[in-house]
Motif scaffolding. Structure first.
Motif, PDB file in Angstrom:
ATOM      1  N   ASP A   1      -6.406   5.014   4.975  1.00 52.66           N
ATOM      2  CA  ASP A   1      -6.535   5.678   6.438  1.00 52.66           C
ATOM      3  C   ASP A   1      -7.621   5.667   6.808  1.00 52.66           C
ATOM      4  O   ASP A   1      -9.292   6.197   5.818  1.00 52.66           O
ATOM      5  CB  ASP A   1      -5.855   6.594   6.979  1.00 52.66           C
ATOM      6  N   PRO A   2      -8.810   6.231   8.259  1.00 57.70           N
ATOM      7  CA  PRO A   2     -10.118   6.691   8.190  1.00 57.70           C
ATOM      8  C   PRO A   2     -10.355   7.583   7.113  1.00 57.70           C
ATOM      9  O   PRO A   2     -11.563   7.932   7.492  1.00 57.70           O
ATOM     10  CB  PRO A   2      -9.910   6.578   9.383  1.00 57.70           C
ATOM     11  N   ASN A   3      -9.509   8.579   6.679  1.00 59.27           N
ATOM     12  CA  ASN A   3      -9.637   9.731   6.703  1.00 59.27           C
ATOM     13  C   ASN A   3      -9.837   9.771   5.058  1.00 59.27           C
ATOM     14  O   ASN A   3      -9.700  11.433   4.261  1.00 59.27           O
ATOM     15  CB  ASN A   3      -9.025  10.785   6.676  1.00 59.27           C
ATOM     16  N   GLY A   4      -9.678   8.578   4.255  1.00 60.47           N
ATOM     17  CA  GLY A   4      -9.699   8.465   3.092  1.00 60.47           C
ATOM     18  C   GLY A   4      -8.166   8.646   2.388  1.00 60.47           C
ATOM     19  O   GLY A   4      -7.931   8.441   1.288  1.00 60.47           O
ATOM     20  N   LYS A   5      -7.380   8.756   2.759  1.00 56.50           N
ATOM     21  CA  LYS A   5      -5.803   8.966   2.580  1.00 56.50           C
ATOM     22  C   LYS A   5      -4.878   7.179   2.399  1.00 56.50           C
ATOM     23  O   LYS A   5      -4.814   6.589   4.051  1.00 56.50           O
ATOM     24  CB  LYS A   5      -4.857   9.909   3.662  1.00 56.50           C
ATOM     25  N   PRO A   6      -3.863   7.024   1.125  1.00 58.39           N
ATOM     26  CA  PRO A   6      -2.924   6.102   1.235  1.00 58.39           C
ATOM     27  C   PRO A   6      -2.329   6.311   2.818  1.00 58.39           C
ATOM     28  O   PRO A   6      -1.426   7.491   3.250  1.00 58.39           O
ATOM     29  CB  PRO A   6      -2.255   6.410  -0.230  1.00 58.39           C
ATOM     30  N   LEU A   7      -1.881   4.764   2.982  1.00 59.48           N
ATOM     31  CA  LEU A   7      -0.981   5.267   3.750  1.00 59.48           C
ATOM     32  C   LEU A   7       0.853   5.187   2.695  1.00 59.48           C
ATOM     33  O   LEU A   7       1.291   4.825   2.035  1.00 59.48           O
ATOM     34  CB  LEU A   7      -0.157   3.418   4.508  1.00 59.48           C
ATOM     35  N   GLY A   8       1.723   6.156   3.633  1.00 56.79           N
ATOM     36  CA  GLY A   8       3.219   6.828   2.497  1.00 56.79           C
ATOM     37  C   GLY A   8       1.861   7.666   2.042  1.00 56.79           C
ATOM     38  O   GLY A   8       2.881   8.552   1.322  1.00 56.79           O
ATOM     39  N   TYR A   9       0.689   8.420   2.187  1.00 55.49           N
ATOM     40  CA  TYR A   9       0.402  10.037   2.019  1.00 55.49           C
ATOM     41  C   TYR A   9       1.453   9.944   0.399  1.00 55.49           C
ATOM     42  O   TYR A   9       0.740   9.683  -0.855  1.00 55.49           O
ATOM     43  CB  TYR A   9       0.795  10.798   2.694  1.00 55.49           C
ATOM     44  N   ASP A  10       2.325  10.757   0.786  1.00 55.62           N
ATOM     45  CA  ASP A  10       2.600  11.287  -0.243  1.00 55.62           C
ATOM     46  C   ASP A  10       3.458  10.708  -1.375  1.00 55.62           C
ATOM     47  O   ASP A  10       3.300  10.894  -2.956  1.00 55.62           O
ATOM     48  CB  ASP A  10       4.065  12.579  -0.158  1.00 55.62           C
ATOM     49  N   PHE A  11       3.914   9.474  -1.419  1.00 56.57           N
ATOM     50  CA  PHE A  11       4.389   8.369  -2.166  1.00 56.57           C
ATOM     51  C   PHE A  11       3.314   8.198  -3.359  1.00 56.57           C
ATOM     52  O   PHE A  11       4.185   7.527  -4.563  1.00 56.57           O
ATOM     53  CB  PHE A  11       4.925   7.674  -1.042  1.00 56.57           C
ATOM     54  N   ILE A  12       2.650   8.016  -3.121  1.00 57.45           N
ATOM     55  CA  ILE A  12       1.724   7.740  -4.215  1.00 57.45           C
ATOM     56  C   ILE A  12       1.706   8.323  -5.153  1.00 57.45           C
ATOM     57  O   ILE A  12       1.144   8.313  -6.012  1.00 57.45           O
ATOM     58  CB  ILE A  12      -0.009   7.804  -3.745  1.00 57.45           C
ATOM     59  N   THR A  13       2.338   9.811  -5.064  1.00 59.77           N
ATOM     60  CA  THR A  13       2.052  10.555  -6.566  1.00 59.77           C
ATOM     61  C   THR A  13       3.661   9.884  -7.352  1.00 59.77           C
ATOM     62  O   THR A  13       3.607   9.957  -8.073  1.00 59.77           O
ATOM     63  CB  THR A  13       1.875  11.670  -6.243  1.00 59.77           C
ATOM     64  N   PHE A  14       4.465   9.267  -6.084  1.00 60.12           N
ATOM     65  CA  PHE A  14       5.820   9.111  -7.124  1.00 60.12           C
ATOM     66  C   PHE A  14       5.086   7.408  -7.632  1.00 60.12           C
ATOM     67  O   PHE A  14       5.881   7.579  -9.340  1.00 60.12           O
ATOM     68  CB  PHE A  14       6.982   8.472  -6.080  1.00 60.12           C
ATOM     69  N   TRP A  15       4.571   6.841  -6.923  1.00 60.40           N
ATOM     70  CA  TRP A  15       4.351   5.481  -7.902  1.00 60.40           C
ATOM     71  C   TRP A  15       3.405   5.746  -9.175  1.00 60.40           C
ATOM     72  O   TRP A  15       3.779   4.845  -9.609  1.00 60.40           O
ATOM     73  CB  TRP A  15       3.576   4.555  -6.792  1.00 60.40           C
TER      74      TRP A  15
ATOM     75  N   LEU B   1      12.627  11.324 -13.385  1.00 54.75           N
ATOM     76  CA  LEU B   1      13.832  10.523 -14.178  1.00 54.75           C
ATOM     77  C   LEU B   1      14.072   9.800 -12.557  1.00 54.75           C
ATOM     78  O   LEU B   1      14.211   7.703 -13.206  1.00 54.75           O
ATOM     79  CB  LEU B   1      14.548  10.953 -14.721  1.00 54.75           C
ATOM     80  N   LEU B   2      14.986  10.067 -11.591  1.00 53.99           N
ATOM     81  CA  LEU B   2      14.774   9.248 -10.339  1.00 53.99           C
ATOM     82  C   LEU B   2      13.347   8.058  -9.882  1.00 53.99           C
ATOM     83  O   LEU B   2      14.285   6.602  -9.423  1.00 53.99           O
ATOM     84  CB  LEU B   2      15.390  10.376  -9.631  1.00 53.99           C
ATOM     85  N   ILE B   3      11.791   8.539 -10.013  1.00 56.63           N
ATOM     86  CA  ILE B   3      11.457   8.055  -9.887  1.00 56.63           C
ATOM     87  C   ILE B   3       9.869   6.911 -10.857  1.00 56.63           C
ATOM     88  O   ILE B   3       9.856   5.566 -10.482  1.00 56.63           O
ATOM     89  CB  ILE B   3      10.474   8.340  -9.192  1.00 56.63           C
ATOM     90  N   LEU B   4      11.095   7.077 -11.728  1.00 60.41           N
ATOM     91  CA  LEU B   4      10.762   6.334 -12.974  1.00 60.41           C
ATOM     92  C   LEU B   4      10.294   4.597 -13.155  1.00 60.41           C
ATOM     93  O   LEU B   4       9.772   3.642 -13.313  1.00 60.41           O
ATOM     94  CB  LEU B   4      11.954   6.176 -14.197  1.00 60.41           C
ATOM     95  N   PRO B   5      11.706   3.719 -12.241  1.00 60.52           N
ATOM     96  CA  PRO B   5      11.606   2.493 -11.776  1.00 60.52           C
ATOM     97  C   PRO B   5      10.122   1.935 -11.245  1.00 60.52           C
ATOM     98  O   PRO B   5      10.018   0.742 -10.752  1.00 60.52           O
ATOM     99  CB  PRO B   5      12.541   2.047 -12.246  1.00 60.52           C
TER     100      PRO B   5
ATOM    101  N   GLN C   1       8.495  10.362   2.063  1.00 61.29           N
ATOM    102  CA  GLN C   1       8.464  11.608   0.849  1.00 61.29           C
ATOM    103  C   GLN C   1      10.506  11.497   0.712  1.00 61.29           C
ATOM    104  O   GLN C   1      10.312  10.385   0.742  1.00 61.29           O
ATOM    105  CB  GLN C   1       8.523  12.699   1.111  1.00 61.29           C
ATOM    106  N   ASN C   2      10.633  12.308  -0.103  1.00 55.64           N
ATOM    107  CA  ASN C   2      12.221  12.741  -0.519  1.00 55.64           C
ATOM    108  C   ASN C   2      13.201  13.305   0.174  1.00 55.64           C
ATOM    109  O   ASN C   2      13.840  13.790  -0.324  1.00 55.64           O
ATOM    110  CB  ASN C   2      12.536  13.154  -2.008  1.00 55.64           C
ATOM    111  N   ALA C   3      12.893  13.776   1.259  1.00 54.91           N
ATOM    112  CA  ALA C   3      13.491  14.031   2.087  1.00 54.91           C
ATOM    113  C   ALA C   3      14.697  13.701   2.825  1.00 54.91           C
ATOM    114  O   ALA C   3      15.415  14.300   2.821  1.00 54.91           O
ATOM    115  CB  ALA C   3      13.155  14.938   3.357  1.00 54.91           C
TER     116      ALA C   3
END
Length: 410
Positions: free
Chosen positions: A40-54, A99-103, A155-157
């Motif tokens: 996005d224009p602020n340099g954040k990825p679409l999906g925000y926090d999900f990028i840490t999971f990946w 362990l959950l996000i491993l794949p 996120q995982n909520a």
């Protein structure tokens, strides 16, 4: 003369839900249109926090799971997922969630994002429909701001709140399954802090023991698969997370906690921690009182899931997706037993809270999260108290022959 209909009627509920849903979808279209290369224009990825999971998944699959707790190393993996991002995201999750996000990194970033969100959303909706199945309820869920905040953050909520609500639904008749669901919350343990209070209040020892065993097994499995170095790195990251929370590197405007509210007002760190401890103690007492005072699932479940956000100093606006369940339970109880003055207004505020909380805090330095959550707790406590009096009155019918008192509708 009959009492006039409340202003928040069926037609307005559906209308508000549709309007909010349309505005959110429009905002998402605009966001996607403005994004370039998933940024996005602020340099954040679409999906925000999900990028840490990946990114954490990518590092684990490459044989370096412990280095995900190093922000600089993690950022390199995040750039591999979405080149061009400028925002950095940290990883503070335990090996059980790891362990959950491993794949996930076996899939391209965007495919993994939709696979994760749609799977957890399906669980979220399935549990919600066990509580409320009406057309109005489903429209309210579709327009619920908390759900969309979670979607936008990736996120995982959906998963954590569905586990908590499913555990509460199963507690009475399937205590072992309830314990399994609670134990699985070891993926995000600070959201399960009040379950022991509730289980001890009712003597649900089977569920208590099963939950503890599952939590330990899940943590042990995560450590066995990812290595002891990963567990050590996680434990080493906790002081970093605390320092970031105290300094505001984790944005207070997005955190519906007493600690964040007071730090936003520049209250000293030590005083904010004391206030957080007081709030946590009060929330635990509220859970104990309601679980001891009534057997009504709607009230027990609502007080536990609401009070959870007042116990931990670490919670975000996307976690408030879990408010869909206490709102639904309270509405179901209100329809069944009658409404009290001001209750529907509090529920409406809770429904809007995840959307309005951060903008209000950013512009006026008012963190409304704890205020609305305390209002929800007071609502449940009042209903539990009046229900207890009603029950005593109903028992008196056996000797007096007088009708049992009901909740005073407003």
């Amino acid at each position: 003369m009959g009492r006039p209909e409340h202003w928040l009627n069926r037609q307005r509920l559906i209308a508000y839900s549709r309007i909010v849903l349309a505005l959110i979808l429009l905002a998402i279209v605009v966001l996607c249109f403005r994004a370039k290369g998933l940024v996005d224009p602020n340099g954040k990825p679409l999906g925000y926090d999900f990028i840490t999971f990946w990114a954490a998944s990518r590092m684990a699959l490459d044989g370096d799971p412990q280095h995900a707790y190093n922000v600089a190393r993690l950022f390199q993996a995040e750039q591999a997922a979405v080149p061009g991002i400028r925002a950095m995201y940290a990883w503070f999750y335990p090996p059980s969630f790891y362990l959950l996000i491993l794949p996930l990194a076996l899939l391209p970033y965007l495919v993994a994002y939709f696979a994760f969100l749609l799977t957890t959303l399906a669980a979220y909706v399935a549990v919600f429909r066990r509580i409320a199945q009406s057309r109005e309820a489903l429209w309210c869920l579709a327009g619920f701001c908390g759900a969309w905040v979670n979607i936008l953050h990736g996120q995982n909520a959906f998963l954590t709140s569905a586990l908590a609500a499913a555990a509460l639904l199963c507690l009475e008749r399937r205590p072992v399954l309830s314990g399994i669901f609670i134990g699985l919350l070891a993926i995000k343990p600070h959201l399960a802090l009040l379950f022991p209070v509730a289980l001890l209040a009712t003597g649900a020892w089977t569920t208590f023991l099963v939950a503890g065993a599952v939590a330990l097994l899940l943590t042990a499995a995560g450590t066995a698969v990812l290595g002891a170095a990963t567990l050590s790195a996680f434990l080493g990251s906790l002081p970093v997370a605390q320092a970031a929370l105290e300094a505001g590197a984790l944005p207070w405007i997005k955190m519906p906690t007493v600690f964040a509210m007071l730090r936003l007002w520049h209250v000293p760190v030590s005083a904010a921690w004391v206030a957080q401890a007081v709030a946590a103690s009060a929330a635990a007492i509220a859970v104990w009182i309601v679980w001891r005072r009534t057997r009504v699932l709607a009230l027990r479940a609502s007080v536990l899931m609401t009070a959870t956000f007042l116990v931990s100093p670490y919670a975000y606006d996307y976690d408030l997706a879990g408010l869909a369940f206490p709102i639904a339970w309270i509405v179901a109880d209100g329809i069944r037993r009658g409404w009290l003055r001001g209750e529907r207004e509090v529920l409406l505020a809770a429904w809007f809270l995840p959307l309005l909380m951060a903008p209000l805090a950013a512009t006026a330095s008012i963190q409304a999260g704890p205020i609305v959550l305390v209002g929800m707790l007071c609502l449940v406590l009042r209903r539990a108290t009046l229900l207890r009096k009603t029950t005593v009155g109903a028992e008196a019918v056996c000797t007096s022959g007088k009708p049992a008192p009901a909740l005073p509708s407003r």
